[in-house]
Design a protein around this motif. Sequence first.
Motif, PDB file in Angstrom:
ATOM      1  N   ILE A 214      -3.302 -48.160   0.519  1.00  0.00           N
ATOM      2  CA  ILE A 214      -2.218 -47.551   1.296  1.00  0.00           C
ATOM      3  C   ILE A 214      -1.026 -48.508   1.278  1.00  0.00           C
ATOM      4  O   ILE A 214      -1.159 -49.690   1.619  1.00  0.00           O
ATOM      5  N   TYR A 215       0.121 -47.996   0.861  1.00  0.00           N
ATOM      6  CA  TYR A 215       1.362 -48.769   0.863  1.00  0.00           C
ATOM      7  C   TYR A 215       2.137 -48.417   2.137  1.00  0.00           C
ATOM      8  O   TYR A 215       2.448 -47.251   2.374  1.00  0.00           O
ATOM      9  N   LEU A 216       2.436 -49.421   2.949  1.00  0.00           N
ATOM     10  CA  LEU A 216       3.172 -49.188   4.196  1.00  0.00           C
ATOM     11  C   LEU A 216       4.661 -49.146   3.878  1.00  0.00           C
ATOM     12  O   LEU A 216       5.233 -50.124   3.386  1.00  0.00           O
ATOM     13  N   ALA A 217       5.278 -48.005   4.151  1.00  0.00           N
ATOM     14  CA  ALA A 217       6.629 -47.761   3.641  1.00  0.00           C
ATOM     15  C   ALA A 217       7.627 -47.412   4.741  1.00  0.00           C
ATOM     16  O   ALA A 217       7.252 -47.139   5.883  1.00  0.00           O
ATOM     17  N   HIS A 218       8.904 -47.420   4.359  1.00  0.00           N
ATOM     18  CA  HIS A 218      10.020 -47.035   5.238  1.00  0.00           C
ATOM     19  C   HIS A 218      10.034 -47.847   6.531  1.00  0.00           C
ATOM     20  O   HIS A 218      10.286 -47.321   7.612  1.00  0.00           O
ATOM     21  N   LEU A 219       9.756 -49.162   6.423  1.00  0.00           N
ATOM     22  CA  LEU A 219       9.810 -50.023   7.604  1.00  0.00           C
ATOM     23  C   LEU A 219      11.262 -50.186   8.068  1.00  0.00           C
ATOM     24  O   LEU A 219      12.155 -50.414   7.248  1.00  0.00           O
ATOM     25  N   SER A 220      11.472 -50.082   9.367  1.00  0.00           N
ATOM     26  CA  SER A 220      12.800 -50.283   9.936  1.00  0.00           C
ATOM     27  C   SER A 220      13.186 -51.751   9.805  1.00  0.00           C
ATOM     28  O   SER A 220      12.386 -52.637  10.114  1.00  0.00           O
ATOM     29  N   LYS A 221      14.427 -52.015   9.390  1.00  0.00           N
ATOM     30  CA  LYS A 221      14.837 -53.421   9.240  1.00  0.00           C
ATOM     31  C   LYS A 221      15.069 -54.079  10.594  1.00  0.00           C
ATOM     32  O   LYS A 221      14.998 -55.297  10.720  1.00  0.00           O
ATOM     33  N   ASP A 222      15.322 -53.274  11.636  1.00  0.00           N
ATOM     34  CA  ASP A 222      15.591 -53.823  12.975  1.00  0.00           C
ATOM     35  C   ASP A 222      14.394 -53.759  13.915  1.00  0.00           C
ATOM     36  O   ASP A 222      14.325 -54.522  14.873  1.00  0.00           O
ATOM     37  N   ASN A 223      13.469 -52.840  13.650  1.00  0.00           N
ATOM     38  CA  ASN A 223      12.403 -52.585  14.624  1.00  0.00           C
ATOM     39  C   ASN A 223      11.000 -52.749  14.061  1.00  0.00           C
ATOM     40  O   ASN A 223      10.046 -52.166  14.590  1.00  0.00           O
ATOM     41  N   ASN A 224      10.880 -53.539  13.001  1.00  0.00           N
ATOM     42  CA  ASN A 224       9.559 -53.765  12.413  1.00  0.00           C
ATOM     43  C   ASN A 224       9.602 -54.992  11.520  1.00  0.00           C
ATOM     44  O   ASN A 224      10.684 -55.496  11.184  1.00  0.00           O
ATOM     45  N   MET A 225       8.454 -55.482  11.145  1.00  0.00           N
ATOM     46  CA  MET A 225       8.320 -56.573  10.171  1.00  0.00           C
ATOM     47  C   MET A 225       7.063 -56.299   9.360  1.00  0.00           C
ATOM     48  O   MET A 225       6.109 -55.708   9.878  1.00  0.00           O
ATOM     49  N   LYS A 226       7.050 -56.746   8.101  1.00  0.00           N
ATOM     50  CA  LYS A 226       5.882 -56.484   7.248  1.00  0.00           C
ATOM     51  C   LYS A 226       4.585 -56.972   7.895  1.00  0.00           C
ATOM     52  O   LYS A 226       3.587 -56.259   7.929  1.00  0.00           O
ATOM     53  N   GLU A 227       4.623 -58.216   8.399  1.00  0.00           N
ATOM     54  CA  GLU A 227       3.402 -58.805   8.977  1.00  0.00           C
ATOM     55  C   GLU A 227       2.941 -58.005  10.183  1.00  0.00           C
ATOM     56  O   GLU A 227       1.750 -57.765  10.377  1.00  0.00           O
ATOM     57  N   LEU A 228       3.904 -57.600  11.016  1.00  0.00           N
ATOM     58  CA  LEU A 228       3.583 -56.841  12.228  1.00  0.00           C
ATOM     59  C   LEU A 228       3.014 -55.471  11.869  1.00  0.00           C
ATOM     60  O   LEU A 228       2.014 -55.021  12.450  1.00  0.00           O
ATOM     61  N   ALA A 229       3.635 -54.801  10.906  1.00  0.00           N
ATOM     62  CA  ALA A 229       3.156 -53.483  10.480  1.00  0.00           C
ATOM     63  C   ALA A 229       1.720 -53.587   9.977  1.00  0.00           C
ATOM     64  O   ALA A 229       0.841 -52.817  10.375  1.00  0.00           O
ATOM     65  N   ARG A 230       1.491 -54.576   9.090  1.00  0.00           N
ATOM     66  CA  ARG A 230       0.153 -54.720   8.518  1.00  0.00           C
ATOM     67  C   ARG A 230      -0.888 -55.041   9.596  1.00  0.00           C
ATOM     68  O   ARG A 230      -1.981 -54.491   9.613  1.00  0.00           O
TER      69      ARG A 230
END
Length: 264
Positions: A214-230
Amino acid sequence: MALNFSVLASGSTGNAIYVETEKKAFLIDAGFSGKQMESLFQQINRSPKDLDGILVTHEHSDHIKGVGILARKYNLPIYANERTWQAMSRSIGEIPTDLKFIFDMESVKTFGDLDIESFGVSHDAAEPMFYIFHHSGKKLVIITDTGYVSNRMIGTIKNADYYVFESNHDVEMLRMGNYPWNLKRRILSDVGHVSNEDAALAMSECIGDRTKGIYLAHLSKDNNMKELARMSVTQVLEQQGFVVGEQFSLYDTDPKTPTTLKAV
Protein backbone atom coordinates in the motif's frame (compact mmCIF):
# COMPACT_ATOMS: atom_id res chain seq x y z
CA MET A 1 5.70 -7.97 -18.82
CA ALA A 2 3.95 -7.25 -15.56
CA LEU A 3 1.65 -4.39 -14.72
CA ASN A 4 4.11 -1.68 -13.56
CA PHE A 5 3.42 1.63 -11.88
CA SER A 6 5.11 4.66 -10.35
CA VAL A 7 3.54 7.37 -8.22
CA LEU A 8 5.31 10.20 -10.07
CA ALA A 9 4.35 12.70 -7.37
CA SER A 10 1.57 12.97 -4.82
CA GLY A 11 0.51 15.61 -2.31
CA SER A 12 -1.29 18.92 -1.88
CA THR A 13 0.80 20.57 -4.58
CA GLY A 14 0.17 18.09 -7.39
CA ASN A 15 -0.58 14.49 -8.32
CA ALA A 16 0.37 12.16 -11.17
CA ILE A 17 0.64 8.37 -11.46
CA TYR A 18 2.10 6.30 -14.29
CA VAL A 19 0.86 2.78 -15.17
CA GLU A 20 2.18 0.51 -17.92
CA THR A 21 1.93 -2.99 -19.33
CA GLU A 22 3.94 -4.48 -22.20
CA LYS A 23 1.53 -2.94 -24.71
CA LYS A 24 -0.04 0.10 -23.05
CA ALA A 25 0.95 3.09 -20.90
CA PHE A 26 -1.30 5.60 -19.15
CA LEU A 27 -0.93 8.67 -17.00
CA ILE A 28 -3.49 9.19 -14.25
CA ASP A 29 -3.80 12.96 -13.69
CA ALA A 30 -1.14 15.57 -14.46
CA GLY A 31 -1.14 18.09 -11.63
CA PHE A 32 2.07 19.88 -12.61
CA SER A 33 3.36 22.12 -15.40
CA GLY A 34 4.41 20.47 -18.66
CA LYS A 35 8.11 20.91 -17.78
CA GLN A 36 7.69 19.38 -14.32
CA MET A 37 5.76 16.45 -15.79
CA GLU A 38 8.53 15.81 -18.34
CA SER A 39 11.12 15.90 -15.55
CA LEU A 40 9.14 13.36 -13.49
CA PHE A 41 8.99 11.04 -16.51
CA GLN A 42 12.74 11.36 -17.06
CA GLN A 43 13.35 10.28 -13.47
CA ILE A 44 11.74 6.88 -14.20
CA ASN A 45 13.32 6.62 -17.68
CA ARG A 46 10.01 7.02 -19.49
CA SER A 47 8.59 9.65 -21.84
CA PRO A 48 5.12 11.18 -22.24
CA LYS A 49 5.40 10.54 -26.00
CA ASP A 50 4.91 6.80 -25.34
CA LEU A 51 1.62 7.25 -23.48
CA ASP A 52 -1.65 5.87 -24.82
CA GLY A 53 -3.63 8.49 -22.96
CA ILE A 54 -4.33 10.51 -19.81
CA LEU A 55 -7.04 9.41 -17.38
CA VAL A 56 -8.50 12.27 -15.34
CA THR A 57 -10.00 11.68 -11.89
CA HIS A 58 -11.52 15.13 -11.29
CA GLU A 59 -11.06 18.78 -12.18
CA HIS A 60 -9.10 20.16 -9.19
CA SER A 61 -5.93 21.94 -10.32
CA ASP A 62 -3.55 19.65 -8.39
CA HIS A 63 -4.77 16.91 -10.76
CA ILE A 64 -5.16 18.66 -14.13
CA LYS A 65 -2.60 21.48 -14.32
CA GLY A 66 -0.56 19.79 -17.08
CA VAL A 67 -3.28 17.75 -18.78
CA GLY A 68 -3.96 20.12 -21.68
CA ILE A 69 -0.28 20.95 -22.23
CA LEU A 70 0.77 17.28 -22.45
CA ALA A 71 -2.21 16.30 -24.60
CA ARG A 72 -1.51 19.03 -27.16
CA LYS A 73 2.28 18.55 -27.23
CA TYR A 74 2.22 14.75 -27.51
CA ASN A 75 -1.16 14.27 -29.23
CA LEU A 76 -2.53 12.28 -26.29
CA PRO A 77 -6.15 11.18 -25.84
CA ILE A 78 -7.78 12.42 -22.63
CA TYR A 79 -10.37 10.28 -20.82
CA ALA A 80 -12.81 11.73 -18.27
CA ASN A 81 -16.49 11.53 -17.50
CA GLU A 82 -18.85 14.09 -19.00
CA ARG A 83 -19.30 16.26 -15.91
CA THR A 84 -15.53 16.37 -15.33
CA TRP A 85 -15.02 17.44 -18.96
CA GLN A 86 -17.50 20.29 -18.44
CA ALA A 87 -15.84 21.33 -15.17
CA MET A 88 -12.24 21.27 -16.43
CA SER A 89 -12.62 22.51 -20.02
CA ARG A 90 -11.73 26.13 -19.22
CA SER A 91 -8.72 25.16 -17.12
CA ILE A 92 -7.05 22.83 -19.63
CA GLY A 93 -7.50 25.00 -22.74
CA GLU A 94 -8.53 23.99 -26.25
CA ILE A 95 -8.37 20.24 -26.89
CA PRO A 96 -8.82 18.83 -30.41
CA THR A 97 -12.06 16.87 -30.69
CA ASP A 98 -10.26 13.68 -31.73
CA LEU A 99 -8.40 13.66 -28.39
CA LYS A 100 -11.52 13.98 -26.22
CA PHE A 101 -13.03 10.76 -24.88
CA ILE A 102 -15.78 10.01 -22.37
CA PHE A 103 -15.02 7.45 -19.67
CA ASP A 104 -18.23 6.93 -17.71
CA MET A 105 -18.22 6.31 -13.99
CA GLU A 106 -18.70 2.66 -12.90
CA SER A 107 -17.61 1.31 -16.28
CA VAL A 108 -14.74 -0.73 -17.74
CA LYS A 109 -12.69 0.11 -20.82
CA THR A 110 -10.28 -2.33 -22.44
CA PHE A 111 -7.05 -1.08 -23.99
CA GLY A 112 -5.07 -3.97 -25.49
CA ASP A 113 -3.89 -6.12 -22.58
CA LEU A 114 -5.25 -3.75 -19.91
CA ASP A 115 -8.76 -3.43 -18.45
CA ILE A 116 -9.42 -0.15 -16.65
CA GLU A 117 -12.40 0.11 -14.29
CA SER A 118 -13.73 3.43 -12.95
CA PHE A 119 -15.54 3.93 -9.66
CA GLY A 120 -17.06 6.96 -7.91
CA VAL A 121 -15.69 8.56 -4.74
CA SER A 122 -16.95 11.22 -2.30
CA HIS A 123 -15.11 14.48 -3.00
CA ASP A 124 -16.17 18.09 -3.65
CA ALA A 125 -15.76 17.94 -7.41
CA ALA A 126 -18.24 17.62 -10.30
CA GLU A 127 -18.17 13.82 -10.59
CA PRO A 128 -14.93 12.50 -9.05
CA MET A 129 -13.87 8.96 -9.88
CA PHE A 130 -10.77 6.79 -9.58
CA TYR A 131 -9.45 3.76 -11.38
CA ILE A 132 -8.66 0.07 -10.99
CA PHE A 133 -6.18 -1.55 -13.39
CA HIS A 134 -6.58 -5.24 -14.25
CA HIS A 135 -3.87 -7.12 -16.16
CA SER A 136 -3.07 -10.87 -16.25
CA GLY A 137 -4.96 -11.55 -13.02
CA LYS A 138 -3.29 -8.60 -11.22
CA LYS A 139 -5.22 -5.71 -9.69
CA LEU A 140 -3.94 -2.18 -8.91
CA VAL A 141 -6.25 0.32 -7.17
CA ILE A 142 -5.83 4.10 -7.07
CA ILE A 143 -7.97 6.05 -4.58
CA THR A 144 -6.58 9.39 -3.38
CA ASP A 145 -9.32 12.03 -3.02
CA THR A 146 -12.34 10.99 -0.98
CA GLY A 147 -13.93 12.20 2.25
CA TYR A 148 -14.77 8.65 3.29
CA VAL A 149 -14.63 5.14 1.89
CA SER A 150 -18.12 3.66 1.58
CA ASN A 151 -19.07 -0.01 1.69
CA ARG A 152 -19.76 0.23 -2.04
CA MET A 153 -16.21 1.45 -2.70
CA ILE A 154 -14.76 -1.24 -0.43
CA GLY A 155 -16.67 -3.90 -2.36
CA THR A 156 -15.18 -2.61 -5.61
CA ILE A 157 -11.55 -2.19 -4.51
CA LYS A 158 -11.25 -5.21 -2.19
CA ASN A 159 -8.31 -7.62 -2.32
CA ALA A 160 -6.06 -5.79 -4.80
CA ASP A 161 -2.37 -6.64 -5.20
CA TYR A 162 -1.36 -3.01 -4.67
CA TYR A 163 -3.09 0.17 -3.52
CA VAL A 164 -2.25 3.83 -3.93
CA PHE A 165 -4.38 5.00 -1.02
CA GLU A 166 -5.06 8.47 0.34
CA SER A 167 -3.68 9.18 3.83
CA ASN A 168 -4.18 12.92 3.75
CA HIS A 169 -3.97 14.37 7.25
CA ASP A 170 -3.49 13.90 10.94
CA VAL A 171 -6.72 15.13 12.55
CA GLU A 172 -4.97 16.83 15.50
CA MET A 173 -2.44 18.60 13.26
CA LEU A 174 -5.31 19.84 11.11
CA ARG A 175 -7.41 21.00 14.08
CA MET A 176 -4.48 22.82 15.73
CA GLY A 177 -3.06 24.23 12.48
CA ASN A 178 -3.52 27.68 10.99
CA TYR A 179 -5.96 26.81 8.18
CA PRO A 180 -9.15 28.91 8.28
CA TRP A 181 -12.05 27.07 9.90
CA ASN A 182 -14.05 26.74 6.65
CA LEU A 183 -11.09 24.94 5.00
CA LYS A 184 -10.63 22.65 8.01
CA ARG A 185 -14.32 21.84 7.90
CA ARG A 186 -14.11 21.06 4.16
CA ILE A 187 -11.14 18.70 4.62
CA LEU A 188 -12.80 16.89 7.54
CA SER A 189 -16.14 16.58 5.73
CA ASP A 190 -17.53 13.61 3.82
CA VAL A 191 -16.48 15.31 0.57
CA GLY A 192 -12.98 16.25 1.74
CA HIS A 193 -10.03 13.95 2.39
CA VAL A 194 -9.55 10.90 4.62
CA SER A 195 -7.34 11.10 7.70
CA ASN A 196 -4.55 8.64 8.46
CA GLU A 197 -6.75 6.72 10.89
CA ASP A 198 -9.82 6.61 8.64
CA ALA A 199 -7.65 5.52 5.71
CA ALA A 200 -6.22 2.68 7.80
CA LEU A 201 -9.68 1.52 8.91
CA ALA A 202 -10.80 1.46 5.25
CA MET A 203 -7.61 -0.40 4.28
CA SER A 204 -8.30 -3.00 6.96
CA GLU A 205 -11.56 -3.84 5.19
CA CYS A 206 -9.93 -3.95 1.74
CA ILE A 207 -6.73 -5.89 2.34
CA GLY A 208 -6.95 -9.48 1.11
CA ASP A 209 -4.69 -12.49 0.84
CA ARG A 210 -3.19 -11.22 -2.42
CA THR A 211 -2.40 -7.71 -1.10
CA LYS A 212 1.35 -7.05 -1.22
CA GLY A 213 1.69 -3.33 -0.77
CA ILE A 214 0.00 0.00 0.00
CA TYR A 215 1.40 3.38 -1.05
CA LEU A 216 0.30 6.20 1.27
CA ALA A 217 -0.59 9.08 -1.01
CA HIS A 218 -1.85 12.68 -1.18
CA LEU A 219 -0.30 13.63 2.18
CA SER A 220 -1.04 17.22 3.20
CA LYS A 221 2.13 19.31 3.31
CA ASP A 222 0.79 21.27 6.32
CA ASN A 223 -1.18 18.64 8.23
CA ASN A 224 0.79 15.42 7.91
CA MET A 225 4.27 13.90 7.72
CA LYS A 226 5.45 10.67 6.10
CA GLU A 227 6.63 9.20 9.42
CA LEU A 228 3.39 10.15 11.17
CA ALA A 229 1.21 8.76 8.38
CA ARG A 230 3.11 5.47 8.34
CA MET A 231 3.06 5.18 12.14
CA SER A 232 -0.66 5.99 12.44
CA VAL A 233 -1.68 3.63 9.63
CA THR A 234 0.54 0.83 11.00
CA GLN A 235 -0.89 1.25 14.50
CA VAL A 236 -4.52 1.02 13.34
CA LEU A 237 -3.82 -1.93 11.01
CA GLU A 238 -2.03 -3.82 13.78
CA GLN A 239 -4.95 -3.13 16.13
CA GLN A 240 -7.09 -4.77 13.43
CA GLY A 241 -4.89 -7.88 13.55
CA PHE A 242 -2.59 -7.30 10.55
CA VAL A 243 1.18 -7.73 10.65
CA VAL A 244 2.56 -4.80 8.65
CA GLY A 245 5.86 -5.61 6.97
CA GLU A 246 5.14 -9.33 6.90
CA GLN A 247 1.70 -9.70 5.28
CA PHE A 248 2.21 -6.59 3.11
CA SER A 249 4.41 -3.48 2.98
CA LEU A 250 3.63 0.21 3.42
CA TYR A 251 5.37 2.65 1.06
CA ASP A 252 5.80 6.43 1.09
CA THR A 253 5.05 8.73 -1.82
CA ASP A 254 6.57 12.16 -2.31
CA PRO A 255 5.29 15.52 -3.61
CA LYS A 256 8.33 15.94 -5.90
CA THR A 257 10.08 12.59 -6.44
CA PRO A 258 8.68 9.50 -8.22
CA THR A 259 8.53 6.12 -6.54
CA THR A 260 10.60 3.40 -8.20
CA LEU A 261 8.70 1.57 -10.95
CA LYS A 262 7.02 -1.35 -9.19
CA ALA A 263 5.74 -4.58 -10.78
CA VAL A 264 2.32 -5.50 -9.42
